[in-house]
Design an enzyme around this catalytic site. Structure first.
Site, short mmCIF file in Angstrom:
data_model
loop_
_atom_site.label_atom_id
_atom_site.label_comp_id
_atom_site.label_asym_id
_atom_site.label_seq_id
_atom_site.Cartn_x
_atom_site.Cartn_y
_atom_site.Cartn_z
N ASP A 23 40.41 38.11 37.77
CA ASP A 23 40.10 39.03 38.87
C ASP A 23 41.39 39.64 39.41
O ASP A 23 42.26 38.94 39.91
CB ASP A 23 39.37 38.27 39.98
CG ASP A 23 38.77 39.19 41.04
OD1 ASP A 23 39.30 40.31 41.21
OD2 ASP A 23 37.79 38.79 41.67
N PHE B 273 32.91 46.17 48.88
CA PHE B 273 33.60 47.28 49.51
C PHE B 273 33.80 48.42 48.52
O PHE B 273 34.29 48.21 47.41
CB PHE B 273 34.95 46.79 50.03
CG PHE B 273 35.80 47.84 50.68
CD1 PHE B 273 35.34 48.52 51.80
CD2 PHE B 273 37.06 48.15 50.19
CE1 PHE B 273 36.12 49.49 52.42
CE2 PHE B 273 37.86 49.10 50.80
CZ PHE B 273 37.37 49.78 51.92
N HIS C 254 37.01 41.15 38.23
CA HIS C 254 36.34 41.20 39.53
C HIS C 254 34.84 41.45 39.41
O HIS C 254 34.04 40.86 40.14
CB HIS C 254 37.00 42.28 40.39
CG HIS C 254 36.53 42.28 41.81
ND1 HIS C 254 36.64 41.17 42.64
CD2 HIS C 254 35.93 43.25 42.56
CE1 HIS C 254 36.15 41.47 43.83
NE2 HIS C 254 35.71 42.71 43.80
N SER D 48 32.01 39.98 46.48
CA SER D 48 33.27 40.49 47.02
C SER D 48 33.20 40.56 48.55
O SER D 48 32.95 39.56 49.21
CB SER D 48 33.59 41.85 46.40
OG SER D 48 34.92 42.24 46.67
N MET D 49 33.37 41.75 49.16
CA MET D 49 33.23 41.86 50.60
C MET D 49 31.82 41.44 51.03
O MET D 49 31.63 40.89 52.13
CB MET D 49 33.52 43.29 51.07
CG MET D 49 33.40 43.46 52.59
SD MET D 49 33.59 45.17 53.14
CE MET D 49 31.95 45.83 52.74
#
Length: 228
Positions: free
Chosen positions: A177, A10, A207, A78-79
């Site tokens: 993260d 994202f 992250h 991630s997303m």
């Protein structure tokens, strides 16, 4: 032929997974693809973009890869991990790799630690060299609230389908993260139906796990998982 589809996160871009893509390209002859999700183009805007558009773009890239490859690996960051998981439930995928998967979003405690570190670098005149600063700055400046809501809709709507994932799964998360809590990886490991699953937690990684100091070791683990 083997095809490997990467899906970025994202507000991100293929840069987030670029080191791993380069490692895979250097060590295999696989076909690599990494679409830029709608609204994430350079100079683009996320305003008015629906999460279904992100899913559609990833699905189209997968369809294109399937036209040329009979074995498909999905790697989501991630997303992008949630998008990859959604595709894996509905498409014939051979293996799934989830990096910093965004099952649960935002760790305020760790984020505050990272922001303090950024402030220290600012005092040393190094702030603009920091990848995390660049990422947070872009988020704060350019991400509309509506886009964040679309991201949350994606997670909320598709998290219940995670138990339907049955193909081999590799999950990795940085213990530092500050964007997605590392408990997301434990949740995924406990939830997916796959009998062949691996979960790793990397100390010293934030992250942006593909850009952390331990990335070479991580990439070897991913490569071995995909090749075994």
């Amino acid at each position: 032929m083997i095809g490997c589809l990467f899906i970025h996160g994202f507000t991100g871009s293929p840069w987030e997974v670029e080191p791993l893509m380069e490692y895979i390209q250097e060590n295999t002859n696989w076909t690599i693809a990494c679409p830029v999700l709608p609204g994430h183009e350079e100079g683009g805007s996320l305003k008015g973009v629906s999460y279904t558009e992100w899913l559609d773009a990833a699905s189209k890239a997968l369809d294109e890869l399937q036209r040329h490859c009979d074995t498909i690996y999905l790697i989501g960051f991630s997303m992008g991990g949630m998008i990859a998981s959604t595709l894996a439930v509905n498409q014939p995928i051979d293996k799934l790799v989830l990096l910093s998967p965004a099952v649960f979003y935002y760790s305020p405690k760790q984020l505050s630690v990272e922001l303090r570190a950024l402030m220290q670098e600012m005092l040393q005149g190094k702030l603009k060299e920091n990848a995390l600063y660049i990422r947070y700055h872009a988020k704060i400046k350019h991400t509309p609230i509506s886009a964040a809501m679309q991201f949350r809709k994606l997670v909320r709507n598709y998290r219940p389908h995670l138990p339907d994932i049955s193909m081999p799964v590799f999950i990795a998360h940085g213990l530092q993260d500050g964007i997605v809590h590392y408990k997301s990886t434990q949740y995924l490991y406990d939830t997916v139906a796959s009998k062949d699953k691996t979960a790793l937690w990397l100390d010293g990684c934030n992250h942006l796990i593909c850009h952390c100091e331990n990335n070479e070791w991580l990439f070897k683990q991913v490569h071995e998982f995909l090749c075994k």
